[in-house]
Motif scaffolding. Structure first.
Motif, short mmCIF file in Angstrom:
data_model
loop_
_atom_site.label_atom_id
_atom_site.label_comp_id
_atom_site.label_asym_id
_atom_site.label_seq_id
_atom_site.Cartn_x
_atom_site.Cartn_y
_atom_site.Cartn_z
N LYS A 198 0.83 -1.20 0.00
CA LYS A 198 0.00 0.00 0.00
C LYS A 198 0.87 1.26 0.00
O LYS A 198 0.56 2.23 -0.71
N TRP A 201 2.23 1.68 -3.43
CA TRP A 201 1.18 2.13 -4.37
C TRP A 201 0.95 3.63 -4.20
O TRP A 201 0.74 4.34 -5.17
N ASP A 202 0.98 4.15 -2.95
CA ASP A 202 0.79 5.58 -2.71
C ASP A 202 1.92 6.39 -3.34
O ASP A 202 1.68 7.46 -3.93
N ASN A 205 1.46 6.34 -7.12
CA ASN A 205 0.29 7.13 -7.48
C ASN A 205 0.59 8.62 -7.38
O ASN A 205 0.09 9.42 -8.18
N MET A 232 1.05 0.22 -10.98
CA MET A 232 -0.05 0.28 -10.03
C MET A 232 -1.02 -0.88 -10.23
O MET A 232 -1.56 -1.43 -9.26
N ASN A 233 -1.25 -1.28 -11.46
CA ASN A 233 -2.13 -2.44 -11.71
C ASN A 233 -1.52 -3.71 -11.12
O ASN A 233 -2.24 -4.56 -10.57
N ILE A 235 0.53 -3.89 -8.51
CA ILE A 235 0.42 -3.82 -7.04
C ILE A 235 -1.00 -4.14 -6.60
O ILE A 235 -1.22 -4.85 -5.61
N GLU A 236 -2.00 -3.64 -7.33
CA GLU A 236 -3.39 -3.92 -6.99
C GLU A 236 -3.70 -5.42 -7.11
O GLU A 236 -4.44 -5.98 -6.29
N LEU A 239 -2.22 -7.11 -4.06
CA LEU A 239 -3.02 -6.84 -2.87
C LEU A 239 -4.30 -7.67 -2.86
O LEU A 239 -4.76 -8.12 -1.80
N GLU A 240 -4.87 -7.87 -4.04
CA GLU A 240 -6.10 -8.67 -4.11
C GLU A 240 -5.83 -10.12 -3.72
O GLU A 240 -6.65 -10.76 -3.05
#
Length: 253
Positions: A198, A201-202, A205, A232-233, A235-236, A239-240
């Motif tokens: 996270k 990702w911040d 971003n 970012m995709n 990392i998401e 995280l999922e």
């Protein structure tokens, strides 16, 4: 001692031309004479014996009275044609289109109550007699019973399910005999990994938002923007996977 020579030029008159020359007689070759008789009839011809008469009128015929189109001759007389064709009956014509002077009948009204008339007609109607020749399916021998083919289909389905269960059971036994290749990730380690992702990702971003504030004039700025989006995709997606329910398995070594 001098010598005298005469130059002869073809363009000027020569002195030698004054001398008379002897006449040369032209010898003609013998005249050609065919060995065939020109008066003999032409062999393999369809007009034997008619050669002298070609182009002449026979029997003093009148040159004006020649055969014209569709005129019968002595050799090929015209035969009467039998006309057995029957014309079909004419189809009925459609009604003519009304003229502009014809006016439809308007303003006609009726006092008939169609609801009451239909009710009276239904009450007074004679009930229909059922057809005796129609089969009565309620009296069949197999009425209300399960068809035989459905029992056969059910039996085939049960056999297929038994085969599938046996195959799965065999595969599971082979899997249980193999040593474990994965370990469950500890919960504390998963929480730490989620927090780090996270934070990353911040940061990505923030760079992405700053880059979007500028107008993209150059190609390298567009490439950086696409790289940030792809990162970012990813990392998401990670995280999922980490936040999904159930234990998270990690392969050994």
């Amino acid at each position: 001692m001098s010598s005298f020579s005469v130059h002869v030029d073809s363009e000027f008159e020569s002195i030698y031309n004054l001398v008379p020359k002897p006449e040369q007689k032209v010898v003609k070759p013998p005249m050609y004479k065919s060995r065939h008789n020109p008066l003999a009839p032409i062999p393999f011809s369809t007009n034997k014996g008619l050669g002298p008469n070609i182009g002449k009128l026979k029997n003093n015929a009148d040159p004006i009275k020649f055969l014209r189109k569709s005129t019968p001759s002595k050799r090929n007389p015209l035969k009467p044609i039998e006309n057995n064709f029957n014309y079909p009956a004419p189809k009925p014509l459609k009604a003519k289109v009304p003229s502009k002077d014809e006016r439809p009948v308007v303003g006609l009204f009726t006092e008939k109550n169609f609801v009451t008339a239909n009710a009276i007609e239904a009450i007074l109607a004679v009930p229909r007699v059922p057809d005796a020749s129609a089969p009565d399916y309620l009296k069949k021998e197999d009425f209300g019973k399960v068809p035989k083919y459905l029992g056969e289909v059910k039996q085939e389905i049960e056999q297929e399910n038994e085969m599938i269960d046996a195959f799965v059971r065999k595969q599971m036994e082979a899997y249980e005999d193999t040593p474990e290749l994965c370990d469950a990730m500890p919960e504390e380690e998963r929480i730490v990994l989620i927090e780090k992702l996270k934070t990353k990702w911040d940061a990505v971003n923030k760079k992405y938002q700053v880059l979007c504030m500028h107008t993209l004039y150059e190609g390298h700025q567009k490439a950086r923007k696409e790289a940030f989006e792809e990162e970012m995709n990813g990392i998401e997606a990670d995280l999922e996977k980490l936040t999904s329910k159930g234990p998270l398995m990690i392969s050994r070594g």
